[in-house]
Design a protein around this motif. Structure first.
Motif, PDB file in Angstrom:
ATOM      1  N   LEU A 141     -15.485 -63.380   8.833  1.00 29.97           N
ATOM      2  CA  LEU A 141     -14.565 -62.152   8.181  1.00 29.97           C
ATOM      3  C   LEU A 141     -14.810 -61.471   6.908  1.00 29.97           C
ATOM      4  O   LEU A 141     -14.805 -60.073   6.727  1.00 29.97           O
ATOM      5  CB  LEU A 141     -13.914 -63.323   7.285  1.00 29.97           C
ATOM      6  N   LEU A 142     -16.639 -61.509   7.324  1.00 28.92           N
ATOM      7  CA  LEU A 142     -17.476 -60.207   5.829  1.00 28.92           C
ATOM      8  C   LEU A 142     -17.468 -58.860   7.067  1.00 28.92           C
ATOM      9  O   LEU A 142     -17.605 -58.275   6.309  1.00 28.92           O
ATOM     10  CB  LEU A 142     -19.070 -60.823   5.519  1.00 28.92           C
ATOM     11  N   GLY A 143     -18.095 -59.125   8.089  1.00 30.96           N
ATOM     12  CA  GLY A 143     -18.032 -58.238   9.427  1.00 30.96           C
ATOM     13  C   GLY A 143     -16.989 -57.252   8.701  1.00 30.96           C
ATOM     14  O   GLY A 143     -17.140 -55.776   8.128  1.00 30.96           O
ATOM     15  N   PRO A 144     -15.538 -57.407   9.646  1.00 27.55           N
ATOM     16  CA  PRO A 144     -14.704 -56.674   9.259  1.00 27.55           C
ATOM     17  C   PRO A 144     -14.335 -55.993   8.112  1.00 27.55           C
ATOM     18  O   PRO A 144     -13.940 -54.945   7.880  1.00 27.55           O
ATOM     19  CB  PRO A 144     -13.591 -57.005   9.975  1.00 27.55           C
ATOM     20  N   TRP A 145     -14.606 -56.619   7.152  1.00 20.86           N
ATOM     21  CA  TRP A 145     -14.448 -56.432   5.858  1.00 20.86           C
ATOM     22  C   TRP A 145     -14.888 -55.530   5.340  1.00 20.86           C
ATOM     23  O   TRP A 145     -14.449 -53.888   4.788  1.00 20.86           O
ATOM     24  CB  TRP A 145     -14.501 -57.699   4.320  1.00 20.86           C
TER      25      TRP A 145
ATOM     26  N   ARG B  91     -15.153 -52.329   8.007  1.00 24.21           N
ATOM     27  CA  ARG B  91     -13.664 -51.387   7.968  1.00 24.21           C
ATOM     28  C   ARG B  91     -12.649 -51.724   7.032  1.00 24.21           C
ATOM     29  O   ARG B  91     -11.737 -51.203   7.077  1.00 24.21           O
ATOM     30  CB  ARG B  91     -13.160 -52.288   9.704  1.00 24.21           C
ATOM     31  N   GLY B  92     -12.869 -52.397   6.035  1.00 25.59           N
ATOM     32  CA  GLY B  92     -12.365 -52.354   4.297  1.00 25.59           C
ATOM     33  C   GLY B  92     -10.524 -53.495   5.186  1.00 25.59           C
ATOM     34  O   GLY B  92      -9.753 -53.531   4.767  1.00 25.59           O
ATOM     35  N   ASP B  93     -11.443 -54.449   6.454  1.00 25.20           N
ATOM     36  CA  ASP B  93     -10.120 -55.149   6.708  1.00 25.20           C
ATOM     37  C   ASP B  93     -10.495 -56.998   6.667  1.00 25.20           C
ATOM     38  O   ASP B  93     -11.170 -57.674   6.823  1.00 25.20           O
ATOM     39  CB  ASP B  93     -10.193 -55.533   8.305  1.00 25.20           C
ATOM     40  N   ASP B  94      -9.680 -56.921   4.505  1.00 25.15           N
ATOM     41  CA  ASP B  94      -9.582 -57.900   4.178  1.00 25.15           C
ATOM     42  C   ASP B  94      -8.240 -58.999   4.606  1.00 25.15           C
ATOM     43  O   ASP B  94      -8.375 -59.886   3.544  1.00 25.15           O
ATOM     44  CB  ASP B  94      -9.487 -58.561   3.421  1.00 25.15           C
ATOM     45  N   ALA B  95      -8.068 -58.635   5.755  1.00 29.00           N
ATOM     46  CA  ALA B  95      -6.732 -59.746   5.693  1.00 29.00           C
ATOM     47  C   ALA B  95      -6.528 -61.166   6.024  1.00 29.00           C
ATOM     48  O   ALA B  95      -5.580 -62.010   5.797  1.00 29.00           O
ATOM     49  CB  ALA B  95      -6.134 -59.278   7.181  1.00 29.00           C
ATOM     50  N   GLY B  96      -8.097 -61.525   6.582  1.00 33.01           N
ATOM     51  CA  GLY B  96      -7.630 -63.168   6.536  1.00 33.01           C
ATOM     52  C   GLY B  96      -8.557 -63.969   5.682  1.00 33.01           C
ATOM     53  O   GLY B  96      -8.693 -65.211   5.013  1.00 33.01           O
ATOM     54  N   LEU B  97      -8.744 -62.882   4.694  1.00 37.93           N
ATOM     55  CA  LEU B  97      -9.329 -63.394   3.161  1.00 37.93           C
ATOM     56  C   LEU B  97      -8.978 -64.592   2.639  1.00 37.93           C
ATOM     57  O   LEU B  97      -8.859 -65.496   1.892  1.00 37.93           O
ATOM     58  CB  LEU B  97     -10.218 -62.425   2.101  1.00 37.93           C
TER      59      LEU B  97
END
Length: 371
Positions: free
Chosen positions: A290-294, A297-303
């Motif tokens: 989950l950390l790479g996308p976050w 790209r600011g993608d924290d959907a799964g956190l």
């Protein structure tokens, strides 16, 4: 600015760093201790963690060094109450891999980026695009995300004093690793005077742990030698025994802005039952993808779901550890007889499989994906 800063180079921090490195994420690791230590400490790695460690290549190295515990025995009064069969689990790794923590750290260190040792983090400051970590040598590191994997000593970096409620059990235990026979079988002796746990280690050694009541033990070697002989009927030579207490803590949250907390920094459970390190490994290894996308790209959907699942798993492990602690205490004749009968009935019936699954962390949320 590095993408991810991992604070702490124990098994949990190193596992996270190795996995992130494999995924192409830029990661830095700092550790306040100058030496990783040579002790055994946490020794058992369960199936769900072994499955997730495959991504970084760590599982092969661990398997090469470990004793594979395929079964265990619950014993009382010199008799086997029931067998615990890890080898009958529907799992990628139907066993517990037992090895000294120092060996686990060596395997993970070879796969993780270089660790900057002898450097502690004194504060974390949230900024618009990341975190500024102040170091105790006067330097600083800027990172997109910081993961605190320091153990309980690093909680003050994230939580206000008193935010993580800690329950201290009155129980004391004595532990040593000794040369002893017994084969690759784990044994738990539930006796009137208290529990003795005996787990195999590589090199013909075993980890022995004995309940010692609620008072400090002044002669740890002598106490453990006498306790093992009296409760199991097996004489052993003891040297270098140590004592420890247990406590329970689960943080109210695992994320504060761009700071994530994993492992013992976020939750502590009694080591009786051997789930603490595994809980932290599963925190780290389910967080890694989950950390790479976050950070990129600011993608924290799964956190948010990750945090809910990991807190639920921590609470479940804490309840199981509490049960293990209660079962391991001394008991009078009537209570001991009732406990023995109840365990024999439960473990030889349908409850035996459920207990095995629980002990092997098959109920952890991470085990649903792999394991």
């Amino acid at each position: 600015m590095t993408e991810v800063l991992v604070v702490g180079a124990g098994p949990v921090g190193l596992a996270l760093a190795a996995d992130l490195r494999m995924r192409g994420v830029e990661v830095a690791v700092v550790e306040r201790r100058t030496d990783p230590g040579a002790g055994t400490r946490a020794i058992g790695i369960h199936s769900p963690a072994l499955a997730l460690l495959e991504a970084s290549g760590a599982t092969d190295g661990i398997r090469e060094r470990a004793v594979r515990i395929a079964r265990g025995e619950a014993r009382a009064d010199g008799r086997v109450l029931a067998e615990i069969r890890f080898d009958r689990l529907r799992a990628r790794h139907p066993y517990v891999a037992a090895l000294p923590q120092s060996d686990t750290i060596e395997v993970l260190t070879a796969l993780a980026p270089p660790v900057r040792r002898g450097v502690g983090v004194t504060s974390l400051r949230q900024e618009t695009d990341g975190i500024r970590a102040q170091l105790d040598d006067g330097g600083e590191i800027r990172a997109g995300v910081v993961v605190v994997a320091t153990g309980w000593s690093g909680r003050d970096l994230v939580y206000r004093p008193g935010a993580v409620r800690t329950h201290h059990y009155p129980d004391r235990y004595v532990m040593a690793d000794v040369v002893a026979s017994g084969g690759p079988v784990a044994r738990v002796h539930l006796e009137r005077a208290g529990v003795v746990e005996s787990f195999p280690l590589p090199g013909g050694r075993r980890r022995l742990v004995a309940w010692a009541g609620t008072n400090e033990v002044t002669d740890a070697d002598g106490f453990l030698r006498d306790a093992v002989a009296a409760r199991t009927g097996t004489p052993v030579d003891i040297a270098g025994a140590s004592t420890f207490g247990v406590r329970r803590a689960v943080a109210p949250a695992l994320r504060r802005g761009r700071v994530i907390v994993v492992g013992d920094a976020a939750h502590e459970v009694s080591p009786i039952g051997g789930q603490g390190m595994n809980l932290g490994l599963l925190d780290a290894l389910t967080l890694a993808p989950l950390l790479g996308p976050w950070v990129r790209r600011g993608d924290d959907a799964g956190l948010a779901r990750w945090e809910r699942d990991r807190l639920a798993s921590a609470r479940h492990a804490a309840r199981l550890a509490f049960l293990n602690t209660m079962l391991g205490r001394a008991a009078g004749p009537s209570a001991h007889a009732a406990r023995t009968m109840a365990l024999r009935t439960a473990l030889r019936g349908p409850g035996g499989e459920a207990f095995t699954r629980a002990y092997a962390m098959r109920f952890d949320r991470a085990a649903r994906a792999r394991g």
